[in-house]
Design a protein around this motif. Structure first.
Motif, PDB file in Angstrom:
ATOM      1  N   ALA A   1     -68.108  23.807 108.826  1.00  0.00           N
ATOM      2  CA  ALA A   1     -69.031  22.685 108.631  1.00  0.00           C
ATOM      3  C   ALA A   1     -69.829  22.405 109.905  1.00  0.00           C
ATOM      4  CB  ALA A   1     -68.256  21.443 108.206  1.00  0.00           C
TER       5      ALA A   1
ATOM      6  N   ALA B   1     -63.624  22.501 109.553  1.00  0.00           N
ATOM      7  CA  ALA B   1     -64.499  21.870 110.548  1.00  0.00           C
ATOM      8  C   ALA B   1     -65.426  22.917 111.175  1.00  0.00           C
ATOM      9  CB  ALA B   1     -63.652  21.189 111.628  1.00  0.00           C
TER      10      ALA B   1
ATOM     11  N   GLU C   1     -59.992   9.542 110.633  1.00  0.00           N
ATOM     12  CA  GLU C   1     -60.665   9.907 111.881  1.00  0.00           C
ATOM     13  C   GLU C   1     -59.727   9.732 113.064  1.00  0.00           C
ATOM     14  OE1 GLU C   1     -64.731   8.512 112.932  1.00  0.00           O
ATOM     15  OE2 GLU C   1     -64.508   7.550 110.964  1.00  0.00           O
TER      16      GLU C   1
ATOM     17  N   PRO D   1     -63.252  18.924 114.862  1.00  0.00           N
ATOM     18  CA  PRO D   1     -62.134  18.511 114.007  1.00  0.00           C
ATOM     19  C   PRO D   1     -61.407  17.295 114.578  1.00  0.00           C
ATOM     20  CG  PRO D   1     -61.514  20.436 115.262  1.00  0.00           C
ATOM     21  CD  PRO D   1     -62.924  20.119 115.666  1.00  0.00           C
TER      22      PRO D   1
ATOM     23  N   VAL E   1     -59.518  14.621 113.680  1.00  0.00           N
ATOM     24  CA  VAL E   1     -58.825  14.092 112.505  1.00  0.00           C
ATOM     25  C   VAL E   1     -57.316  14.032 112.763  1.00  0.00           C
ATOM     26  CG1 VAL E   1     -58.828  16.413 111.472  1.00  0.00           C
ATOM     27  CG2 VAL E   1     -58.407  14.459 110.022  1.00  0.00           C
TER      28      VAL E   1
ATOM     29  N   LEU F   1     -63.272  13.618 103.621  1.00  0.00           N
ATOM     30  CA  LEU F   1     -63.422  12.789 104.825  1.00  0.00           C
ATOM     31  C   LEU F   1     -64.751  13.060 105.521  1.00  0.00           C
ATOM     32  CD1 LEU F   1     -61.847  10.833 106.820  1.00  0.00           C
ATOM     33  CD2 LEU F   1     -61.286  12.905 108.104  1.00  0.00           C
ATOM     34  N   TRP F   2     -65.073  14.349 105.635  1.00  0.00           N
ATOM     35  CA  TRP F   2     -66.275  14.733 106.383  1.00  0.00           C
ATOM     36  C   TRP F   2     -67.496  14.855 105.481  1.00  0.00           C
ATOM     37  CZ3 TRP F   2     -62.600  18.858 108.698  1.00  0.00           C
ATOM     38  CH2 TRP F   2     -61.867  18.295 109.742  1.00  0.00           C
ATOM     39  N   ARG F   3     -67.295  14.651 104.173  1.00  0.00           N
ATOM     40  CA  ARG F   3     -68.402  14.811 103.201  1.00  0.00           C
ATOM     41  C   ARG F   3     -69.163  16.106 103.508  1.00  0.00           C
ATOM     42  NH1 ARG F   3     -69.038   9.535 100.879  1.00  0.00           N
ATOM     43  NH2 ARG F   3     -68.078   7.975 102.198  1.00  0.00           N
ATOM     44  N   THR F   4     -68.411  17.189 103.537  1.00  0.00           N
ATOM     45  CA  THR F   4     -69.012  18.480 103.921  1.00  0.00           C
ATOM     46  C   THR F   4     -70.036  18.916 102.886  1.00  0.00           C
ATOM     47  OG1 THR F   4     -67.166  19.582 102.882  1.00  0.00           O
ATOM     48  CG2 THR F   4     -67.055  19.337 105.256  1.00  0.00           C
TER      49      THR F   4
ATOM     50  N   ILE G   1     -68.659  20.944 112.670  1.00  0.00           N
ATOM     51  CA  ILE G   1     -68.336  19.635 113.269  1.00  0.00           C
ATOM     52  C   ILE G   1     -67.048  19.746 114.076  1.00  0.00           C
ATOM     53  CG2 ILE G   1     -69.488  18.181 111.535  1.00  0.00           C
ATOM     54  CD1 ILE G   1     -66.913  17.954 110.063  1.00  0.00           C
TER      55      ILE G   1
ATOM     56  N   MET H   1     -68.743   8.688 108.123  1.00  0.00           N
ATOM     57  CA  MET H   1     -67.371   9.081 107.799  1.00  0.00           C
ATOM     58  C   MET H   1     -66.612   7.936 107.138  1.00  0.00           C
ATOM     59  SD  MET H   1     -65.665  11.377 110.691  1.00  0.00           S
ATOM     60  CE  MET H   1     -66.549  12.560 111.674  1.00  0.00           C
TER      61      MET H   1
ATOM     62  N   GLY I   1     -60.098  17.095 103.958  1.00  0.00           N
ATOM     63  CA  GLY I   1     -61.114  17.260 105.005  1.00  0.00           C
ATOM     64  C   GLY I   1     -62.514  17.204 104.413  1.00  0.00           C
TER      65      GLY I   1
END
Ligand code: C5P
Length: 303
Positions: free
Chosen positions: A82, A79, A47, A86, A88, A119-122, A84, A1, A116
């Motif tokens: 994805a 999130a 984060e 959340p 954040v 940040l999360w490189r979804t 994951i 992240m 998002g």
């Protein structure tokens, strides 16, 4: 992240907004021309433990806090898709007026999705546009920006060829309007007249004006079916529109469901002149100059 990540997303005016009949799902079929303007909300995400959204700036006290907030909902939805947690913390800085017909909440949702995702490189297969449409009719446009035709309830987009740049003055109101209330008022007015709304269409003269980059022709072609309903709920808006027209604006209309009014100027200097003169109009809270079209939600810096 990584983090923090900052994304800004623009507000919009509808250059044309043609509203069809009320559908069974509570929405109206539309044909609209969205135009993104250089008034931006910004979100910074980093984060954190759990999901938290803080709001500051223009009209922050009017913004829904907590899980009902559109940026909050956007981060939670992304999130979830994805797979994951959340975790954040987000800070939203508002410049787009709240509940004012400029899709500020939609800009916040679009900015949150883009932030998002960065940040999360979804995963690339998560389609942000379809998440955007789940969050609100105007959110896909806030992601994309530019000038685009919107159909369906506004979420189906087709880009429009638009030459050059247009200069706008935005008159911010002392009051707010609820979008559902304005649509309901339009239905009521149409019902009283026994009117069957025709299928929504985008005017040809408007599309031609955009292709030609012709501000005068664009000014003449601006239209908004919601304007009558917004004025019915806020009669003082007619005086605001009149004031801008008297000052030589090429076109004047209520932005979306209002109560912001948008005036088209010849160029940047003309916009400044109109803005300066409008500030003495008692019904107006404040005035902004903006240009369009501008891109949709974009990362400003990332660390
Ligand atoms: O999609 P969004 O949540 O932004 O819409 C807010 C409200 O605006 C809807 O609940 C509906 O009352 C009204 N609306 C509509 N037709 C549209 C878009 C919005 O009636 N095409």
């Amino acid at each position: 992240m990584t983090g923090p990540i900052r994304v800004r997303a623009p507000g919009k005016v509808n250059l044309a907004l043609s509203v069809g009949p009320l559908r069974a799902d509570g929405y109206h079929d539309l044909a609209t021309v969205f135009h993104a303007v250089s008034l931006y909300d910004e979100i910074e995400v980093a984060e954190g433990a759990g999901l938290q959204v803080m709001v500051s700036g223009e009209g922050a006290d009017l913004v829904e806090p907590g899980p009902a907030n559109l940026a909050h909902r956007a981060l939670a939805l992304l999130a979830e898709r994805a797979g994951i947690r959340p975790d954040v913390h987000a800070t939203l800085v508002k410049a787009i007026p709240v509940a004012a017909g400029m899709a500020g909440g939609s800009a916040d949702a679009a900015a949150a999705l883009a932030a998002g995702a960065a940040l999360w490189r979804t995963r690339a297969e998560i389609d942000l546009t379809s998440l955007a449409a789940d969050l609100g009719s105007d959110v896909p446009f806030a992601l994309r920006g530019g000038t685009a035709v919107g159909t369906g309830r506004g979420e189906r987009l087709t880009p429009v060829l638009c030459r050059g740049e247009f200069h706008w003055v935005l008159a911010l109101s002392r009051t707010t309007l609820s979008t559902p209330a304005v649509y309901a008022e339009l239905d009521r007015l149409r019902g009283d007249r026994g009117e069957e709304p025709p299928p929504p269409v985008v005017p040809d003269d408007l599309m031609q004006a955009l292709r030609d980059g012709d501000a005068r022709a664009l000014g003449r072609a601006l239209s908004n079916d919601l304007q009558e309903a917004a004025i019915s709920l806020r009669p003082e808006l007619s005086r605001v529109l009149e004031a801008g027209t008297d000052l030589g604006a090429l076109g004047a209309l209520v932005s979306g469901s209002g109560p912001t009014c948008a005036f088209l100027a010849r160029d940047a200097d003309h916009a400044l002149d109109i803005a300066a003169a409008l500030t003495s109009t008692p019904e107006i809270r404040s005035v902004r100059c903006a240009r369009g079209p501008v891109p949709g939600a974009r990362v400003v810096t990332s660390g």
